[in-house]
Design an enzyme around this catalytic site. Structure first.
Site, mmCIF file in Angstrom:
data_model
loop_
_atom_site.group_PDB
_atom_site.id
_atom_site.type_symbol
_atom_site.label_atom_id
_atom_site.label_comp_id
_atom_site.label_asym_id
_atom_site.label_seq_id
_atom_site.Cartn_x
_atom_site.Cartn_y
_atom_site.Cartn_z
ATOM 1 N N LYS A 42 0.840 -1.203 0.000
ATOM 2 C CA LYS A 42 0.000 0.000 0.000
ATOM 3 C C LYS A 42 0.879 1.259 0.000
ATOM 4 O O LYS A 42 0.695 2.153 -0.819
ATOM 5 C CB LYS A 42 -0.887 0.022 1.231
ATOM 6 C CG LYS A 42 -1.542 1.367 1.509
ATOM 7 C CD LYS A 42 -2.480 1.352 2.693
ATOM 8 C CE LYS A 42 -1.806 1.579 3.992
ATOM 9 N NZ LYS A 42 -1.519 2.981 4.346
ATOM 10 N N ASN A 43 1.848 1.311 0.934
ATOM 11 C CA ASN A 43 2.588 2.565 1.128
ATOM 12 C C ASN A 43 3.621 2.829 0.048
ATOM 13 O O ASN A 43 4.119 3.944 -0.072
ATOM 14 C CB ASN A 43 3.218 2.593 2.524
ATOM 15 C CG ASN A 43 2.141 2.698 3.601
ATOM 16 O OD1 ASN A 43 0.984 3.026 3.303
ATOM 17 N ND2 ASN A 43 2.485 2.369 4.827
ATOM 18 N N ARG A 113 -4.384 10.298 4.205
ATOM 19 C CA ARG A 113 -3.183 10.948 4.719
ATOM 20 C C ARG A 113 -2.105 11.054 3.647
ATOM 21 O O ARG A 113 -1.438 12.084 3.506
ATOM 22 C CB ARG A 113 -2.663 10.134 5.913
ATOM 23 C CG ARG A 113 -1.244 10.412 6.331
ATOM 24 C CD ARG A 113 -1.112 11.604 7.189
ATOM 25 N NE ARG A 113 0.285 11.972 7.386
ATOM 26 C CZ ARG A 113 0.623 13.155 7.877
ATOM 27 N NH1 ARG A 113 -0.286 14.033 8.212
ATOM 28 N NH2 ARG A 113 1.900 13.476 8.038
ATOM 29 N N CYS A 137 -4.999 12.088 12.630
ATOM 30 C CA CYS A 137 -5.836 10.898 12.522
ATOM 31 C C CYS A 137 -5.776 10.222 13.894
ATOM 32 O O CYS A 137 -5.232 10.746 14.855
ATOM 33 C CB CYS A 137 -5.336 9.980 11.424
ATOM 34 S SG CYS A 137 -3.740 9.293 11.806
ATOM 35 N N ARG A 142 0.139 13.979 13.326
ATOM 36 C CA ARG A 142 0.661 13.874 11.950
ATOM 37 C C ARG A 142 1.062 15.241 11.379
ATOM 38 O O ARG A 142 0.517 15.694 10.400
ATOM 39 C CB ARG A 142 -0.336 13.186 11.020
ATOM 40 C CG ARG A 142 -0.986 11.928 11.543
ATOM 41 C CD ARG A 142 -0.046 10.757 11.778
ATOM 42 N NE ARG A 142 0.498 10.186 10.577
ATOM 43 C CZ ARG A 142 -0.108 9.247 9.841
ATOM 44 N NH1 ARG A 142 -1.312 8.845 10.186
ATOM 45 N NH2 ARG A 142 0.465 8.755 8.774
ATOM 46 N N PRO A 143 1.965 15.975 12.038
ATOM 47 C CA PRO A 143 2.364 17.290 11.513
ATOM 48 C C PRO A 143 3.106 17.160 10.187
ATOM 49 O O PRO A 143 3.502 16.062 9.795
ATOM 50 C CB PRO A 143 3.288 17.836 12.588
ATOM 51 C CG PRO A 143 3.832 16.633 13.265
ATOM 52 C CD PRO A 143 2.744 15.598 13.209
ATOM 53 N N ASP A 145 5.592 19.711 9.395
ATOM 54 C CA ASP A 145 6.630 20.755 9.477
ATOM 55 C C ASP A 145 7.895 20.377 8.714
ATOM 56 O O ASP A 145 8.522 21.228 8.057
ATOM 57 C CB ASP A 145 6.957 21.048 10.939
ATOM 58 C CG ASP A 145 7.362 19.787 11.702
ATOM 59 O OD1 ASP A 145 6.577 18.803 11.662
ATOM 60 O OD2 ASP A 145 8.440 19.759 12.303
ATOM 61 N N LEU A 146 8.270 19.116 8.729
ATOM 62 C CA LEU A 146 9.512 18.715 8.041
ATOM 63 C C LEU A 146 9.348 18.811 6.522
ATOM 64 O O LEU A 146 10.271 19.187 5.799
ATOM 65 C CB LEU A 146 9.915 17.301 8.447
ATOM 66 C CG LEU A 146 10.149 17.090 9.953
ATOM 67 C CD1 LEU A 146 10.496 15.632 10.247
ATOM 68 C CD2 LEU A 146 11.241 18.021 10.469
ATOM 69 N N ASP A 327 3.739 0.030 12.326
ATOM 70 C CA ASP A 327 2.525 -0.495 11.682
ATOM 71 C C ASP A 327 2.246 -1.950 12.042
ATOM 72 O O ASP A 327 1.220 -2.489 11.643
ATOM 73 C CB ASP A 327 2.624 -0.359 10.159
ATOM 74 C CG ASP A 327 2.586 1.088 9.730
ATOM 75 O OD1 ASP A 327 2.899 1.374 8.558
ATOM 76 O OD2 ASP A 327 2.263 1.940 10.566
ATOM 77 N N ARG A 419 -8.870 -0.242 3.824
ATOM 78 C CA ARG A 419 -7.929 0.746 3.289
ATOM 79 C C ARG A 419 -6.612 0.080 2.907
ATOM 80 O O ARG A 419 -5.915 0.547 2.018
ATOM 81 C CB ARG A 419 -7.646 1.838 4.341
ATOM 82 C CG ARG A 419 -8.838 2.696 4.678
ATOM 83 C CD ARG A 419 -8.469 3.800 5.632
ATOM 84 N NE ARG A 419 -7.338 4.595 5.128
ATOM 85 C CZ ARG A 419 -6.862 5.658 5.770
ATOM 86 N NH1 ARG A 419 -7.375 6.028 6.920
ATOM 87 N NH2 ARG A 419 -5.852 6.341 5.268
#
Ligand code: EPZ
Length: 438
Positions: A42-43, A113, A137, A142-143, A145-146, A327, A419
């Site tokens: 998936k990822n 996401r 979530c 889940r920022p 900023d990076l 995960d 998902r």
């Protein structure tokens, strides 16, 4: 969400607010026995589909899992003007947009996401992007900023406007040297993609080394990019003016789906052969299962898992790859609920990934959660119950708990599971499990 036709096991009908057919019912208490073929990752697939909008010519992707996150990602790139066609069950052909048609649709971006991965591709190819902030979530804030800091250092103007990340790069992005405060998978992927079409060289340091990052780098190079070092701490990208098509790219197998089935086999004291695996990708999981007393045998692109008798309690700490994957944390917790003794789990990646413990307790588990630490006291028996999935991997973990438990377990919010797991019910039935939907 309607699936892609007959091949998709379940079609959700939105009856008012609630989804119907959104509960999995599992009769537990039997060991998993048999063989299962693992689907594409998936990822990796999500990142590769995002990257495809950078290409000026068509791409053909193989081993793409037909799961709802991939279906949502396909809807987004179609909205951007790309054509996406399933040539067969797991082969997807994408004709990318020649120009940016519109911003990714808000309602789709919010639920996925991974849509934050459009930032780099759209900025680098079209000089503009407006992506609804995917929001937090259930597993954490889940920022981003990076992501933003890195893109800004490449010359992008990134602003947060009304819940959207709006990025502008009137001139082409410039190569930069970027040190990531944390080896974020998404930030590594976004910056790697952005750098492919930037002017000059970009050096990314302290990057994520997950196999999905390497897979994305390999796909980008298939498009004609110049990415080196993926899988190590430093990635160097030499910008090119344009990215061509890719005749054929095969996505790697899903190491988390594989791990989920391996743990399910161990938890039910079964015997399972998993096919279409890259063993090094699941080594952190295999090592922990062996430590618990599970027999894990590798044979080329297959792995056999045998578990009979008592297992040993474990100490688990989630870490960036090649550490134990976050995960797989909930799935491991499920198995440990019935391992005699005390196991300790420390979740170092996401700040809120123990919610599933409350659902396990409804089934008889004894778990104490203190911040980033969960202490699991093994019990001799778990019993089926009505439980609720709170995120994708929590849902998968509840499937494992249902398989281990005496009686019937009803898992609502099963759409979370859809998902990330392709044809899960079919695979479970082929292993002797009595599972249905309602
Ligand atoms: C990816 O999410 C995966 N999702 C996740 O899988 C996975 O759990 C995660 O990587 C870690 O391995 C996809 O690839 C689509 P991160 P991502 O950026 O990229 C912090 C699943 O179940 N962080 O590596 O969002 C962040 O808060 C999903 O398949 C910042 O602080 O993960 C978190 O604590 C769940 N600032 C940590 O880094 C940033 O700008 C790891 O996040 C970005 C991240």
């Amino acid at each position: 969400m309607a699936g892609r036709g007959a091949a998709t096991a379940v079609v959700y009908k939105t009856g008012g607010s609630a989804l119907t057919m959104d509960k999995l019912i599992i009769s537990g208490g039997k060991p998993l026995q048999g063989r299962v073929r693992i689907s594409g990752a998936k990822n990796a697939a999500l990142a590769v589909i995002c990257a495809s909008v950078m290409s000026v010519d068509k791409v053909k992707l193989e081993n793409v899992p037909d799961i709802s996150d991939v279906q949502a990602m396909i809807e987004i790139i179609r909205h951007l003007g790309a054509e996406a066609t399933w040539l067969c069950e797991s082969t997807l052909q994408i004709n990318p947009p020649s120009r940016l048609k519109a911003d990714p649709p808000c309602h789709l971006v919010k639920k996925l996401r991974a849509s934050n991965l459009f930032l780099g591709p759209l900025l680098s190819r079209f000089g503009y992007t407006k992506v609804s902030l995917p929001g937090g979530c259930n597993i954490g804030v889940r920022p981003m900023d990076l992501h933003f800091k890195g893109l800004s250092s490449m010359g992008a103007d990134i602003r947060i406007e009304g819940g959207f990340a709006v990025g502008r790069a009137p001139n082409r992005l410039q190569g930069a040297r970027i040190y990531l405060d944390f080896p974020s998978v998404g930030a590594t992927e976004n910056l790697m993609m952005a750098a492919c079409l930037a002017i000059g060289q970009t050096i990314l340091e302290n990057v994520a080394k997950e196999p999905e990052v390497v897979d994305l780098a390999n796909f980008l190079n298939c498009l004609g990019a110049k990415v080196r070092g993926a899988g190590t701490d430093i990635i160097k990208i030499d910008g090119v003016p344009e990215l061509g098509g890719c005749q054929r790219y095969t996505v790697i197998p899903d190491r988390i789906e594989a791990g989920t089935f391996m743990v399910a086999a161990a938890a039910t004291r079964g015997s399972l052969v998993l096919e279409n695996i890259i063993p090094p990708h699941v080594e952190p999981i295999c090592a922990k299962l062996r430590e618990a007393g599970v027999e894990v045998l590798e044979n080329g692109d297959s792995i056999m898992v045998n578990a009979n008798g008592n297992l040993q309690p474990l100490d688990i700490k989630t870490l960036p790859y090649p550490g134990f994957p976050t995960d797989m944390q909930s799935q491991m917790m499920a198995m440990l609920t019935m391992v005699n003794g005390t196991s300790v789990i420390v979740e170092n990646i996401f700040e809120n990934r123990f919610q599933v413990a409350d659902e396990f307790k409804r089934m008889g588990a004894r778990i104490k959660v203190e911040g980033r630490m969960a202490v699991v006291e093994g019990v001799s028996e778990m019993h089926g119950a009505e439980v609720r999935a709170t995120d994708l991997r929590a849902g998968a973990a509840l499937v494992i708990a249902g398989l281990m438990s005496r009686g019937q377990t009803g898992i609502s919010n099963a759409h979370y599971i859809d998902r990330g797991y392709h044809r899960l019910e079919d695979k479970l039935r082929s292993l002797g499990v009595e599972v249905s939907r309602s």
